[in-house]
Design a protein around this motif. Structure first.
Motif: not given
Lengths: 413, 220
Positions: A341, A343, A350, A353-354, A371, A373, B69
């Protein structure tokens, strides 16, 4: 024919169509390769109708290996087409995903055999509203049956079978392409080794449907739409289609990106004109986007494909429980997923997608989730996002190892 | 960590088996507890060093969850199946007995609800492998006793006001919780401050010399 006025001279293109079209493609358009599928047995559609002996236009890139294990199907988005790389004959421009696909690229044509087909309902050679109805030999128009994402995938499955491929190494797609990826993995888990839904969603939200409806209403409110019969009447609802594209285009960007790119800058003028011309750069940009779009896209196709996205709801197809879409005979799906995904994507954020990831976890499926950025919004999946390309490359490489295919060479382009 | 295939010569495809770099001794102790070919979930897998080691040397079907992340991207870039997620909230999604082993390395003490996390780990996995810093180590006791200050060690390097370790415990404390929850401790490995294995099994002396311990747990 009235067009949305573009004041920036550089953006203006004089390509007004005066001769009536019987299809939305130029007469000399080269469809090859184009197959006719479902010739011996009709393909059923979700709406209850069926299609038989219908055309599918597609392109392939790279070489299929001896055991046919290196094929990657790329599913294009709403306004995409089969020209992933190489010159697009409709626009004369490079393919829409040159940045991710090609020799040494994350989707490496030196190692993989890439297939991309124009979706069912599309306007680039596959069966859709601008193709001739065999019963009348006139364009279908709105007599074309309403299609769904599952129907698009059924047609792709027929194509893959025709090419003699029993299992795709990967199915990859962004946005509506991601919906097709989810549908592929859910419906044909044995035919997909790995699935990469990018900026995708398991359903269209109320907001998504609302934007789709604005676009459709813009098209249908254009008198040149002629109740969908414009091709036979030698007209094109260009103003409506351009407005639909303008509204949709805003949803593909982020507020930050729009602000950074245009701010409140004026278009080639020192001050306000106190009129309704494109004073602002962002207006001029949107007008350009709208007008460029009508050069290459069919208005009825836009209606059909946005409708297909609205109808998509993977959980609904599985008793309202998304996780069940990823069960295969009571066991976790064997497909390896990489969900990605972006941000700043507020169209398919997102969080959705989660939701896919949580559902895959609920059946203990093999899933990676990243995800990326970026401030570039929904369209980021098409753009130069090094993080995306590293993840894509790493994931495909890991899968290649498990599938017994060669790994990538060092030095990613 | 470095991945060997990063150094592959540019002129040919690399399909050789990749030699694995040595991993940290505490991670090696965890790896020793995992049976080859099993299904493994590494919770808080960081840069994926342990997961990569298990996948490549033990042929496990390995997955990871990582909060940062950057860690997730590093793992996925190197072909590991890792998702971005929070163990405190995301473990509930997983079905029961989905994995043979669930690993939680140096993370339980940073959880908001370590007791619930522990129960979830043993619901999802037939076994759990947990490594913990030991707050009962003699250096920690000495620092608190003689200096009257929160201890800072190599493994617990934060100040009291910025430490992520909000639920520190001693080995004795942890063993007590396992007993209370009816969890069977199948193996305990005691590691000293140089990550050397100082023995198996738990007693009061171990609680004094262990900087950290690795537990192999099983339900019931």
């Amino acid at each position: 024919m009235a067009r949305i006025e573009v004041q920036h001279r550089q953006f203006f293109m004089s390509t007004e169509q005066t001769t009536p079209d019987t299809t939305c493609l130029p007469a000399d358009f080269d469809h090859r390769p184009r197959l006719r599928l479902a010739s011996s047995r009709p393909m059923p559609l979700d709406c209850g109708a069926q299609l038989s002996d219908f055309p599918v236009a597609y392109r392939t890139f790279g070489q299929l290996n001896a055991d046919k294990s290196n094929a990657i199907l790329i599913c294009h988005a709403l306004t995409g087409d089969q020209y992933v790389i190489g010159r697009n004959p409709m626009t004369g421009k490079p393919g829409w995903w040159e940045i991710a696909v090609g020799p040494g690229r994350p989707i490496d044509t030196d190692r993989f055999y890439i297939i991309c087909a124009n979706v069912l309902g599309g306007c680039m050679g596959t069966a859709g509203p601008c193709e001739p109805d065999p019963a009348t030999n006139q364009p279908y128009g709105v007599n074309f049956p309403v299609i769904t994402i599952a129907d698009m995938v059924r047609a792709q499955k027929l194509l893959i079978e025709h090419l003699g491929i029993s299992q795709l190494f990967a199915v990859i797609g962004g946005s509506m392409g991601g919906m097709q990826v989810l549908e592929w993995a859910s419906t044909y888990p044995d035919s997909v080794f790995a699935a990469v839904p990018l900026a995708a969603a398991p359903r269209h939200s109320a907001q998504n449907i609302a934007f789709g409806e604005v676009g459709r209403q813009a098209i249908m409110a254009d008198p040149d739409w002629c109740g969908g019969d414009y091709l036979r009447q030698g007209k094109r609802p260009e103003r409506g289609l351009a407005v639909a594209r303008m509204a949709a285009h805003i949803t593909y960007l982020s507020e930050t990106a729009l602000q950074r790119k245009f701010g409140r800058n004026l278009q080639d003028r020192a001050g306000f004109t106190y009129g309704f011309g494109a004073d602002f750069q962002v207006e001029s940009y949107l007008r350009y986007q709208g007008n460029a779009f009508v050069e290459r896209f069919d208005a009825n196709s836009y209606l059909y494909i946005t409708r297909a996205m609205d109808y998509f709801d993977l959980a609904r197809e599985h008793g309202g429980v998304l996780a069940r879409a990823f069960l295969h005979g009571g066991r976790p799906t064997p497909v390896r997923f990489c969900v990605i995904s972006f941000s700043s994507d507020w169209l398919f954020p997102t969080a959705v997608s989660r939701e896919i990831v949580h559902s895959l976890n609920a059946v203990a499926a093999n899933v990676s989730f990243v995800e990326v950025t970026t401030d570039k919004g929904h369209d980021a999946f098409l753009l130069d996002e090094p993080e995306l390309h590293q993840v894509l490359s790493g994931f495909l490489d890991g899968c290649a190892t498990h599938r017994g295919l060669p790994r990538r060479r060092r030095g990613l382009k | 960590m470095s991945f060997p295939n990063d150094d592959t010569p540019a002129d040919h495809h690399d399909d050789r088996p990749t030699p694995q770099p040595p991993i940290r001794a505490d991670l090696a102790s965890i790896a020793d507890m995992v049976a080859p070919g099993s299904r493994v979930l590494d919770v808080g897998c960081g840069d994926g060093a342990l997961l990569a080691h298990l996948v490549h040397t033990k042929g496990v079907d390995g997955r990871g969850i990582e909060l940062s992340m950057d860690g997730v991207k590093f793992c996925v870039n190197h072909g590991l199946s890792v998702i971005q997620g929070d163990a405190d909230t995301d473990l509930k999604d997983y079905p029961s007995s989905a994995f043979d082993y669930v690993i939680l390395s140096q993370t339980l003490q940073a959880m908001r609800k370590p007791r619930e996390v522990l129960l979830d780990l043993l619901r999802i996995g037939k076994h759990a492998v947990i490594s913990l810093p030991n707050f009962g180590h003699w250096r920690i006791r000495v620092r608190l006793l003689f200096m009257g200050q929160m201890p800072i060690t190599q493994r617990l390097g934060h100040q009291w006001w910025n430490t992520p370790n909000i639920h520190l415990c001693t080995i004795t404390d942890f063993v007590g919780l396992c007993h209370e929850l009816g969890i069977t401790i199948e193996d305990t490995v005691i590691l000293d401050r140089f990550d050397r294995v100082r023995g198996h099994g738990f007693d009061g002396f171990a609680n004094l010399i262990a900087e950290q311990a690795v537990f192999l747990l099983r339900r019931g």
